[in-house]
Design a protein around this motif. Structure first.
Motif, PDB file in Angstrom:
ATOM      1  N   ASN A 292      -1.679   2.061   9.764  1.00  0.00           N
ATOM      2  CA  ASN A 292      -2.088   1.164   8.682  1.00  0.00           C
ATOM      3  C   ASN A 292      -3.480   1.526   8.169  1.00  0.00           C
ATOM      4  OD1 ASN A 292      -1.832  -1.283   7.011  1.00  0.00           O
ATOM      5  ND2 ASN A 292      -3.472  -2.050   8.320  1.00  0.00           N
TER       6      ASN A 292
ATOM      7  N   LYS B  54       0.803  -1.217   0.000  1.00  0.00           N
ATOM      8  CA  LYS B  54       0.000   0.000   0.000  1.00  0.00           C
ATOM      9  C   LYS B  54       0.836   1.267   0.000  1.00  0.00           C
ATOM     10  CE  LYS B  54      -1.508  -1.665   3.720  1.00  0.00           C
ATOM     11  NZ  LYS B  54      -2.276  -2.188   4.806  1.00  0.00           N
TER      12      LYS B  54
ATOM     13  N   ASP C 265      -4.735  -6.027  -0.429  1.00  0.00           N
ATOM     14  CA  ASP C 265      -5.050  -5.628   0.942  1.00  0.00           C
ATOM     15  C   ASP C 265      -6.494  -6.097   1.214  1.00  0.00           C
ATOM     16  OD1 ASP C 265      -4.675  -4.442   3.362  1.00  0.00           O
ATOM     17  OD2 ASP C 265      -4.302  -2.420   2.576  1.00  0.00           O
ATOM     18  N   SER C 266      -6.719  -6.755   2.362  1.00  0.00           N
ATOM     19  CA  SER C 266      -8.003  -7.437   2.561  1.00  0.00           C
ATOM     20  C   SER C 266      -9.200  -6.483   2.496  1.00  0.00           C
ATOM     21  CB  SER C 266      -7.998  -8.184   3.892  1.00  0.00           C
ATOM     22  OG  SER C 266      -7.799  -7.286   4.954  1.00  0.00           O
ATOM     23  N   GLU C 267      -9.033  -5.277   3.061  1.00  0.00           N
ATOM     24  CA  GLU C 267     -10.137  -4.314   3.057  1.00  0.00           C
ATOM     25  C   GLU C 267     -10.477  -3.883   1.634  1.00  0.00           C
ATOM     26  OE1 GLU C 267      -7.435  -4.210   4.805  1.00  0.00           O
ATOM     27  OE2 GLU C 267      -8.020  -4.235   6.915  1.00  0.00           O
TER      28      GLU C 267
ATOM     29  N   GLU D  81      -4.633   2.944   4.609  1.00  0.00           N
ATOM     30  CA  GLU D  81      -5.661   2.260   3.821  1.00  0.00           C
ATOM     31  C   GLU D  81      -6.737   3.244   3.335  1.00  0.00           C
ATOM     32  OE1 GLU D  81      -6.928  -1.144   6.096  1.00  0.00           O
ATOM     33  OE2 GLU D  81      -5.130  -2.266   5.568  1.00  0.00           O
TER      34      GLU D  81
HETATM   35 MG    MG Z   1      -5.425  -4.280   5.375  1.00  0.00          MG
END
Ligand code: MG
Length: 386
Positions: free
Chosen positions: A217, A125, A150-152, A221
């Motif tokens: 983080n 990111k 990135d999971s989100e 994000e």
């Molecule tokens: Mg994440």
């Protein structure tokens, strides 16, 4: 599906090894064209042999002879240094580049991949935080795409498949709250690196785990989402969801909210990016809702986690401000990992660097690299005086 030829930038790290785990389960779908590591030579060698990689790059040039020697009897070509990496990702033999390097170092090879029109599955990111406008412009100019890892952001991407051209009202970015969510501020102030490295839900690398503890983080994000989904930061809401079951949500004008859920396991968003639009099994645990019982929500505590506010300030300010925030944070986190500074020195250093920034409204790549070096130097100098 034709075999996808994959390059993994940072194959020995947390995302890199989990990417190879997904590939291991679906060997018929992929060819490993290129893998690279900063300095983990032994694991890189083992991966090259197991996956019969066409090329490997060891970025730390001192380790080149050992890697070369170990792979002498294989078909793998061995290269050294980040310049080789930037050349190799452009190769016609590569279809998709997985950006799994840590921090600012991922920016150059990611840009090289986009310039060559490669599909980039992006986990790194910091690349979008430091140079989001340049990176997304390069992507559009070369008519390619960035698939979020990135999971989100993978969750948001999946939710947006339901948008059908409708405008998004809001993105709800979920946060676990990290290991210090329930600690008092005074106790957090005395936290050591070892405390911050105990993430409750996600297994990740050291840098991102510390960033989770400070909530930097989550701030990064927000910036990442701003660029990936071209949405105003004011429409991105952070909500703490401590079980990390909802990976993020998208809200529409009629109040409908689409959420993506799953057991927290990075192999799910990695697999989705690797095989998109197809879905494949990745070996993760499945949700058991009755056993889960409930999912809870909280407001993020800005007083305990000031880094989140700093990220909103940086992206609202624009220009090279997010790059500066990232540069300061990389230096601060490295120092915290060595227990050389305290936990709240991280936001302090970040804020001082952001406030004292030599602001550039529309930075070129040169400005970005200069900002990164100048701010890192400033952060180091602040640390030496603490
Ligand atoms: Mg994440």
């Amino acid at each position: 599906m034709k075999k996808r030829r994959i390059a993994i930038l940072g194959s020995t790290g947390s995302i890199g090894t989990q990417t190879l785990d997904v590939i291991r389960r679906h060997r018929d779908m992929f060819e490993v064209e290129l893998i690279s590591a900063r300095s983990s030579a032994d694991l890189l060698i083992a991966q090259a042999l197991e996956f019969d990689a066409a090329n490997v790059v060891i970025c730390d040039e001192r380790k080149y002879p050992a890697v070369k020697e170990a792979l002498a009897d294989s078909d793998t070509k061995v290269w050294a240094g980040i310049d080789s990496l930037c050349d190799l990702v452009r190769s016609a033999e590569v279809d998709m580049v997985v950006g799994a390097m840590v921090g600012f170092s991922g920016l150059r090879p990611t840009l090289a991949a986009l310039e060559a029109g490669k599909i980039v599955a992006l986990a790194n990111k910091e690349t979008l935080v430091a140079a989001g406008s340049i990176v997304t412009r390069t992507m559009r100019e070369h008519k390619t795409v960035i698939l979020p890892v990135d999971s989100e952001h993978s969750a948001i991407f999946q939710c947006l498949l339901a948008a059908q051209g409708n405008e998004v009202e809001k993105i709800h970015l979920t946060a676990s709250g990290g290991p210090f969510r329930e600690w008092e501020r005074s106790r957090i102030a005395g936290a050591k690196a070892a405390d911050a490295l105990k993430h409750p839900n996600w297994s990740m690398g050291a840098k991102v785990t510390i960033d989770s503890a400070t909530m930097m983080n989550k701030g990064f994000e927000v910036i990442e989402a701003r660029w990936l989904f071209d949405i105003a930061p004011s429409r991105i809401n952070v909500v703490v969801q401590p079980e990390s079951i909802i990976h993020s949500m998208v809200e529409f004008v009629d109040g409908a909210v689409i959420a993506q859920l799953g057991h927290p396991d990075m192999r799910e968003p990695i697999g989705f990016a690797l095989t998109f639009p197809q879905r494949v099994s990745v070996g993760n645990r499945k949700l058991d809702f009755a056993q889960l019982g409930k999912i809870t929500f909280q407001e993020p505590d800005q007083r305990k986690f000031p880094c989140l506010r700093l990220a909103y300030e940086a992206i609202e300010k624009g220009g090279n401000a997010p790059c500066a925030l990232n540069a300061a944070n990389e230096v601060a986190v490295a120092a915290f990992l060595k227990d050389a500074i305290s936990f709240y020195d991280i936001p302090k250093i970040n804020e001082m660097c952001l406030d004292g920034l030599d602001f550039v409204e529309e930075p070129t790549m040169e400005d970005i690299f200069e900002t990164n070096v100048a701010v890192a130097r400033k952060a180091s100098s602040i640390i030496s005086k603490l």
